[in-house]
Design an enzyme around this catalytic site. Sequence first.
Site, PDB file in Angstrom:
ATOM      1  N   ASP A 273       0.840  -1.200   0.000  1.00 36.42           N
ATOM      2  CA  ASP A 273       0.000   0.000   0.000  1.00 36.42           C
ATOM      3  C   ASP A 273       0.880   1.257   0.000  1.00 36.42           C
ATOM      4  O   ASP A 273       0.375   2.379  -0.064  1.00 36.42           O
ATOM      5  CB  ASP A 273      -1.017  -0.006   1.150  1.00 36.42           C
ATOM      6  CG  ASP A 273      -0.374   0.036   2.521  1.00 36.42           C
ATOM      7  OD1 ASP A 273       0.864  -0.065   2.609  1.00 36.42           O
ATOM      8  OD2 ASP A 273      -1.121   0.165   3.515  1.00 36.42           O
TER       9      ASP A 273
ATOM     10  N   ASP B 130      -1.134  -6.337  -0.277  1.00 34.44           N
ATOM     11  CA  ASP B 130      -1.249  -5.652   1.016  1.00 34.44           C
ATOM     12  C   ASP B 130      -2.707  -5.313   1.300  1.00 34.44           C
ATOM     13  O   ASP B 130      -3.403  -4.801   0.419  1.00 34.44           O
ATOM     14  CB  ASP B 130      -0.449  -4.339   0.926  1.00 34.44           C
ATOM     15  CG  ASP B 130       0.357  -4.048   2.160  1.00 34.44           C
ATOM     16  OD1 ASP B 130       0.239  -4.807   3.142  1.00 34.44           O
ATOM     17  OD2 ASP B 130       1.127  -3.063   2.133  1.00 34.44           O
TER      18      ASP B 130
ATOM     19  N   GLU C 192       9.753  -3.717  10.449  1.00 33.30           N
ATOM     20  CA  GLU C 192      10.116  -2.426   9.841  1.00 33.30           C
ATOM     21  C   GLU C 192      10.664  -1.453  10.870  1.00 33.30           C
ATOM     22  O   GLU C 192      10.038  -1.207  11.918  1.00 33.30           O
ATOM     23  CB  GLU C 192       8.880  -1.810   9.142  1.00 33.30           C
ATOM     24  CG  GLU C 192       9.199  -0.439   8.547  1.00 33.30           C
ATOM     25  CD  GLU C 192       8.244   0.026   7.460  1.00 33.30           C
ATOM     26  OE1 GLU C 192       7.340  -0.733   7.066  1.00 33.30           O
ATOM     27  OE2 GLU C 192       8.433   1.169   7.009  1.00 33.30           O
TER      28      GLU C 192
HETATM   29  O1  KIV Z   1       3.532  -1.119   1.632  1.00 31.90           O
HETATM   30  C1  KIV Z   1       4.692  -1.548   1.549  1.00 31.90           C
HETATM   31  O2  KIV Z   1       5.391  -1.364   0.553  1.00 31.90           O
HETATM   32  C2  KIV Z   1       5.211  -2.287   2.684  1.00 31.90           C
HETATM   33  C3  KIV Z   1       6.653  -2.612   2.678  1.00 31.90           C
HETATM   34  C4  KIV Z   1       7.428  -1.431   3.078  1.00 31.90           C
HETATM   35  C5  KIV Z   1       6.968  -3.781   3.534  1.00 31.90           C
HETATM   36  O3  KIV Z   1       4.490  -2.568   3.595  1.00 31.90           O
END
Ligand code: KIV
Length: 289
Positions: A46, A85, A184
Amino acid sequence: MGEKITLHDLQSRKERGEKITMLTAYDYPTALLLDQAGMDIILVGDSLGMVVYGFDSTLPVTLDMMVMHTQAVRRGVKRAFLIGDMPFMSYQISIEEARRNAARLLAEGGADAVKVEGGRHMAPTVQALVEIGIAVQGHIGLTPQSISALGGFKTQGKSVEAACQLLDDARALESAGAFSIVLEAIPARLAGLISQSISIPTIGIGAGAGCDGQVLVTHDLLGLFDRFTPKFVRRYAEIGKTMQAAFEAYRDDVQSGSFPDEKCSFTMPEAVWEALEAALRSDDARHVR
Ligand code: KIV
Protein backbone atom coordinates in the site's frame (compact mmCIF):
# COMPACT_ATOMS: atom_id res chain seq x y z
CA MET A 1 13.26 -19.44 -14.92
CA GLY A 2 12.73 -21.89 -12.06
CA GLU A 3 9.61 -23.33 -10.48
CA LYS A 4 7.02 -21.11 -8.84
CA ILE A 5 8.03 -20.12 -5.28
CA THR A 6 5.81 -21.64 -2.60
CA LEU A 7 5.34 -21.11 1.14
CA HIS A 8 7.31 -24.29 1.64
CA ASP A 9 10.25 -22.80 -0.31
CA LEU A 10 10.21 -19.67 1.86
CA GLN A 11 10.20 -21.71 5.07
CA SER A 12 13.02 -23.91 3.77
CA ARG A 13 15.08 -20.81 2.97
CA LYS A 14 14.92 -19.85 6.66
CA GLU A 15 15.79 -23.34 7.79
CA ARG A 16 18.79 -23.47 5.42
CA GLY A 17 19.93 -19.95 6.35
CA GLU A 18 19.38 -18.66 2.78
CA LYS A 19 18.22 -15.05 2.57
CA ILE A 20 14.78 -14.28 1.11
CA THR A 21 14.56 -11.44 -1.41
CA MET A 22 11.45 -9.26 -1.64
CA LEU A 23 10.61 -5.97 -3.38
CA THR A 24 7.44 -4.04 -4.14
CA ALA A 25 5.73 -3.71 -7.54
CA TYR A 26 2.60 -1.84 -8.50
CA ASP A 27 2.47 -2.35 -12.28
CA TYR A 28 3.00 -4.96 -15.01
CA PRO A 29 6.43 -3.89 -16.39
CA THR A 30 8.05 -3.67 -12.95
CA ALA A 31 6.57 -7.02 -11.96
CA LEU A 32 7.95 -8.62 -15.10
CA LEU A 33 11.46 -7.29 -14.44
CA LEU A 34 11.42 -8.27 -10.75
CA ASP A 35 10.25 -11.76 -11.63
CA GLN A 36 12.92 -12.13 -14.31
CA ALA A 37 15.51 -10.88 -11.80
CA GLY A 38 14.65 -13.87 -9.59
CA MET A 39 12.93 -12.09 -6.68
CA ASP A 40 11.44 -14.60 -4.21
CA ILE A 41 8.52 -12.40 -3.12
CA ILE A 42 6.81 -9.48 -4.84
CA LEU A 43 4.64 -7.30 -2.64
CA VAL A 44 1.94 -5.04 -4.02
CA GLY A 45 2.41 -2.71 -1.07
CA ASP A 46 0.00 0.00 0.00
CA SER A 47 3.14 2.18 -0.19
CA LEU A 48 1.77 2.77 -3.70
CA GLY A 49 -0.39 5.44 -2.07
CA MET A 50 2.74 7.51 -1.52
CA VAL A 51 5.13 6.53 -4.31
CA VAL A 52 2.61 6.12 -7.16
CA TYR A 53 -0.36 8.29 -6.17
CA GLY A 54 1.56 11.00 -4.29
CA PHE A 55 -0.53 10.91 -1.09
CA ASP A 56 1.19 11.94 2.17
CA SER A 57 0.48 8.56 3.76
CA THR A 58 -0.89 5.11 2.91
CA LEU A 59 -4.24 5.82 4.57
CA PRO A 60 -6.21 6.95 1.47
CA VAL A 61 -5.45 3.68 -0.36
CA THR A 62 -8.62 1.66 -1.00
CA LEU A 63 -9.19 -2.05 -1.55
CA ASP A 64 -10.31 -1.37 -5.12
CA MET A 65 -6.95 0.32 -5.84
CA MET A 66 -5.10 -2.64 -4.34
CA VAL A 67 -7.13 -5.14 -6.38
CA MET A 68 -6.44 -3.26 -9.64
CA HIS A 69 -2.69 -2.99 -8.99
CA THR A 70 -2.47 -6.61 -7.84
CA GLN A 71 -4.13 -7.69 -11.10
CA ALA A 72 -1.58 -5.70 -13.14
CA VAL A 73 1.33 -7.17 -11.18
CA ARG A 74 -0.08 -10.70 -11.40
CA ARG A 75 0.10 -10.52 -15.21
CA GLY A 76 3.85 -9.99 -15.01
CA VAL A 77 4.65 -12.61 -12.35
CA LYS A 78 5.25 -16.26 -13.16
CA ARG A 79 7.71 -17.44 -10.53
CA ALA A 80 7.73 -15.14 -7.49
CA PHE A 81 5.37 -15.50 -4.53
CA LEU A 82 2.88 -12.62 -4.82
CA ILE A 83 1.56 -10.82 -1.74
CA GLY A 84 -1.23 -8.21 -1.79
CA ASP A 85 -1.25 -5.65 1.02
CA MET A 86 -4.51 -5.18 2.92
CA PRO A 87 -5.14 -1.40 2.96
CA PHE A 88 -6.17 0.72 5.93
CA MET A 89 -9.56 -0.27 7.40
CA SER A 90 -10.01 -3.26 5.11
CA TYR A 91 -9.29 -5.71 7.97
CA GLN A 92 -9.53 -3.75 11.23
CA ILE A 93 -13.31 -3.40 11.54
CA SER A 94 -14.35 -7.03 11.81
CA ILE A 95 -13.13 -10.52 11.04
CA GLU A 96 -15.96 -10.91 8.55
CA GLU A 97 -14.79 -7.84 6.59
CA ALA A 98 -11.18 -8.98 6.82
CA ARG A 99 -12.11 -12.35 5.33
CA ARG A 100 -14.23 -10.84 2.54
CA ASN A 101 -11.58 -8.27 1.62
CA ALA A 102 -8.63 -10.66 1.78
CA ALA A 103 -10.57 -13.03 -0.46
CA ARG A 104 -10.90 -10.25 -3.07
CA LEU A 105 -7.12 -9.79 -3.19
CA LEU A 106 -6.75 -13.50 -3.90
CA ALA A 107 -9.77 -14.17 -6.12
CA GLU A 108 -9.85 -10.92 -8.12
CA GLY A 109 -6.26 -9.71 -7.72
CA GLY A 110 -4.58 -13.08 -8.10
CA ALA A 111 -2.39 -12.72 -4.99
CA ASP A 112 -0.92 -15.81 -3.33
CA ALA A 113 -1.20 -14.27 0.14
CA VAL A 114 -2.07 -11.06 1.97
CA LYS A 115 -0.16 -8.84 4.41
CA VAL A 116 -1.68 -7.12 7.44
CA GLU A 117 -0.12 -4.63 9.86
CA GLY A 118 -0.25 -5.12 13.63
CA GLY A 119 0.96 -7.43 16.39
CA ARG A 120 -0.83 -9.39 19.13
CA HIS A 121 -4.11 -7.46 18.71
CA MET A 122 -4.21 -8.59 15.07
CA ALA A 123 -3.58 -12.28 15.90
CA PRO A 124 -7.30 -13.28 15.97
CA THR A 125 -7.74 -11.75 12.48
CA VAL A 126 -4.66 -13.53 11.17
CA GLN A 127 -5.94 -16.80 12.62
CA ALA A 128 -9.39 -16.26 11.07
CA LEU A 129 -7.82 -15.75 7.63
CA VAL A 130 -5.48 -18.72 7.96
CA GLU A 131 -8.42 -20.91 9.04
CA ILE A 132 -10.17 -20.31 5.71
CA GLY A 133 -7.00 -21.03 3.75
CA ILE A 134 -5.61 -17.53 3.23
CA ALA A 135 -1.87 -17.25 3.83
CA VAL A 136 -0.95 -14.16 5.85
CA GLN A 137 2.25 -12.18 6.28
CA GLY A 138 2.37 -10.01 9.42
CA HIS A 139 4.00 -6.58 9.68
CA ILE A 140 5.23 -5.06 12.96
CA GLY A 141 7.51 -2.24 14.12
CA LEU A 142 6.90 0.87 12.09
CA THR A 143 3.46 0.19 10.68
CA PRO A 144 2.65 3.04 8.26
CA GLN A 145 -1.14 2.67 8.64
CA SER A 146 -0.71 3.75 12.31
CA ILE A 147 1.65 6.59 11.49
CA SER A 148 -0.29 9.21 13.48
CA ALA A 149 -0.48 7.03 16.59
CA LEU A 150 3.25 6.24 16.28
CA GLY A 151 4.10 9.95 16.02
CA GLY A 152 5.68 9.79 12.55
CA PHE A 153 8.16 7.64 10.63
CA LYS A 154 10.29 6.74 13.70
CA THR A 155 12.39 3.74 14.72
CA GLN A 156 10.38 1.39 16.96
CA GLY A 157 11.31 -0.92 19.84
CA LYS A 158 13.98 1.30 21.36
CA SER A 159 13.06 0.82 25.04
CA VAL A 160 13.12 -2.49 26.94
CA GLU A 161 9.34 -2.38 27.19
CA ALA A 162 8.84 -1.62 23.49
CA ALA A 163 11.35 -4.31 22.50
CA CYS A 164 9.55 -6.93 24.68
CA GLN A 165 6.25 -5.86 23.13
CA LEU A 166 7.62 -6.45 19.60
CA LEU A 167 8.97 -9.87 20.58
CA ASP A 168 5.57 -10.74 22.02
CA ASP A 169 3.84 -9.44 18.86
CA ALA A 170 6.04 -11.63 16.67
CA ARG A 171 5.30 -14.72 18.79
CA ALA A 172 1.57 -14.01 18.73
CA LEU A 173 1.55 -13.72 14.92
CA GLU A 174 3.54 -16.92 14.60
CA SER A 175 1.08 -18.76 16.89
CA ALA A 176 -1.84 -17.33 14.87
CA GLY A 177 -0.43 -19.01 11.76
CA ALA A 178 1.29 -16.17 9.88
CA PHE A 179 3.80 -17.61 7.39
CA SER A 180 6.22 -14.68 7.73
CA ILE A 181 6.56 -11.28 9.41
CA VAL A 182 7.88 -7.96 8.06
CA LEU A 183 9.96 -6.13 10.67
CA GLU A 184 10.12 -2.43 9.84
CA ALA A 185 12.43 0.20 11.33
CA ILE A 186 13.58 -1.56 14.46
CA PRO A 187 17.12 -1.86 15.86
CA ALA A 188 19.18 -4.51 14.09
CA ARG A 189 20.02 -6.44 17.28
CA LEU A 190 16.36 -6.65 18.27
CA ALA A 191 15.34 -7.78 14.78
CA GLY A 192 18.06 -10.45 14.93
CA LEU A 193 16.76 -11.62 18.30
CA ILE A 194 13.16 -11.77 17.05
CA SER A 195 14.29 -13.68 13.94
CA GLN A 196 16.03 -16.28 16.11
CA SER A 197 13.09 -16.52 18.50
CA ILE A 198 10.45 -17.53 15.96
CA SER A 199 10.42 -20.35 13.44
CA ILE A 200 8.83 -18.44 10.52
CA PRO A 201 10.89 -16.13 8.25
CA THR A 202 11.27 -12.45 9.13
CA ILE A 203 11.68 -9.94 6.31
CA GLY A 204 13.43 -6.75 7.38
CA ILE A 205 13.09 -3.20 6.12
CA GLY A 206 15.34 -0.97 8.17
CA ALA A 207 15.83 -3.85 10.58
CA GLY A 208 19.42 -4.92 9.91
CA ALA A 209 21.09 -7.99 8.49
CA GLY A 210 19.88 -10.47 11.12
CA CYS A 211 16.49 -10.90 9.44
CA ASP A 212 15.77 -13.92 7.25
CA GLY A 213 15.15 -11.71 4.23
CA GLN A 214 15.02 -8.11 3.10
CA VAL A 215 12.43 -5.89 1.44
CA LEU A 216 12.57 -2.32 0.13
CA VAL A 217 10.10 -0.09 -1.64
CA THR A 218 11.24 -0.40 -5.26
CA HIS A 219 10.79 3.31 -6.00
CA ASP A 220 13.24 4.12 -3.14
CA LEU A 221 15.86 1.68 -4.46
CA LEU A 222 15.52 3.11 -7.99
CA GLY A 223 15.67 6.78 -6.99
CA LEU A 224 12.12 7.32 -8.21
CA PHE A 225 10.53 8.87 -5.11
CA ASP A 226 11.14 12.57 -4.72
CA ARG A 227 10.00 13.36 -1.18
CA PHE A 228 12.46 11.57 1.12
CA THR A 229 14.76 8.57 1.23
CA PRO A 230 14.76 6.66 4.53
CA LYS A 231 18.20 6.06 6.10
CA PHE A 232 17.87 2.29 5.58
CA VAL A 233 17.52 2.52 1.79
CA ARG A 234 20.39 1.75 -0.57
CA ARG A 235 19.96 3.33 -3.99
CA TYR A 236 20.83 0.94 -6.80
CA ALA A 237 19.96 3.32 -9.65
CA GLU A 238 19.00 6.91 -10.35
CA ILE A 239 16.05 6.18 -12.61
CA GLY A 240 14.34 9.45 -11.69
CA LYS A 241 17.33 11.40 -13.02
CA THR A 242 17.53 9.19 -16.12
CA MET A 243 13.82 9.78 -16.84
CA GLN A 244 14.18 13.53 -16.28
CA ALA A 245 17.09 13.69 -18.75
CA ALA A 246 15.08 11.68 -21.32
CA PHE A 247 12.04 13.96 -20.97
CA GLU A 248 14.20 17.07 -21.39
CA ALA A 249 15.93 15.61 -24.46
CA TYR A 250 12.53 14.81 -26.01
CA ARG A 251 11.28 18.33 -25.29
CA ASP A 252 14.41 19.81 -26.95
CA ASP A 253 14.09 17.54 -30.00
CA VAL A 254 10.42 18.41 -30.54
CA GLN A 255 11.12 22.11 -30.14
CA SER A 256 14.09 22.01 -32.54
CA GLY A 257 12.24 19.86 -35.09
CA SER A 258 14.78 17.02 -34.92
CA PHE A 259 12.03 14.64 -33.71
CA PRO A 260 10.40 12.92 -35.51
CA ASP A 261 12.98 12.24 -38.22
CA GLU A 262 12.61 9.88 -41.20
CA LYS A 263 13.39 6.82 -39.08
CA CYS A 264 10.41 7.57 -36.84
CA SER A 265 7.98 8.38 -39.68
CA PHE A 266 5.90 6.30 -42.11
CA THR A 267 6.48 6.56 -45.87
CA MET A 268 3.94 6.66 -48.69
CA PRO A 269 4.80 5.07 -52.09
CA GLU A 270 5.68 7.76 -54.68
CA ALA A 271 2.96 6.51 -57.07
CA VAL A 272 0.25 6.89 -54.41
CA TRP A 273 1.53 10.36 -53.57
CA GLU A 274 1.42 11.45 -57.22
CA ALA A 275 -2.08 10.03 -57.66
CA LEU A 276 -3.20 11.90 -54.56
CA GLU A 277 -1.77 15.16 -55.90
CA ALA A 278 -3.52 14.61 -59.21
CA ALA A 279 -6.82 13.88 -57.47
CA LEU A 280 -6.52 17.03 -55.40
CA ARG A 281 -5.69 19.10 -58.53
CA SER A 282 -8.81 17.88 -60.36
CA ASP A 283 -10.89 18.47 -57.25
CA ASP A 284 -9.58 22.09 -57.15
CA ALA A 285 -10.40 22.50 -60.83
CA ARG A 286 -14.01 21.39 -60.23
CA HIS A 287 -14.37 24.00 -57.47
CA VAL A 288 -13.07 26.78 -59.79
CA ARG A 289 -15.68 25.90 -62.51
O1 KIV B 1 3.53 -1.12 1.63
C1 KIV B 1 4.69 -1.55 1.55
O2 KIV B 1 5.39 -1.36 0.55
C2 KIV B 1 5.21 -2.29 2.68
C3 KIV B 1 6.65 -2.61 2.68
C4 KIV B 1 7.43 -1.43 3.08
C5 KIV B 1 6.97 -3.78 3.53
O3 KIV B 1 4.49 -2.57 3.60
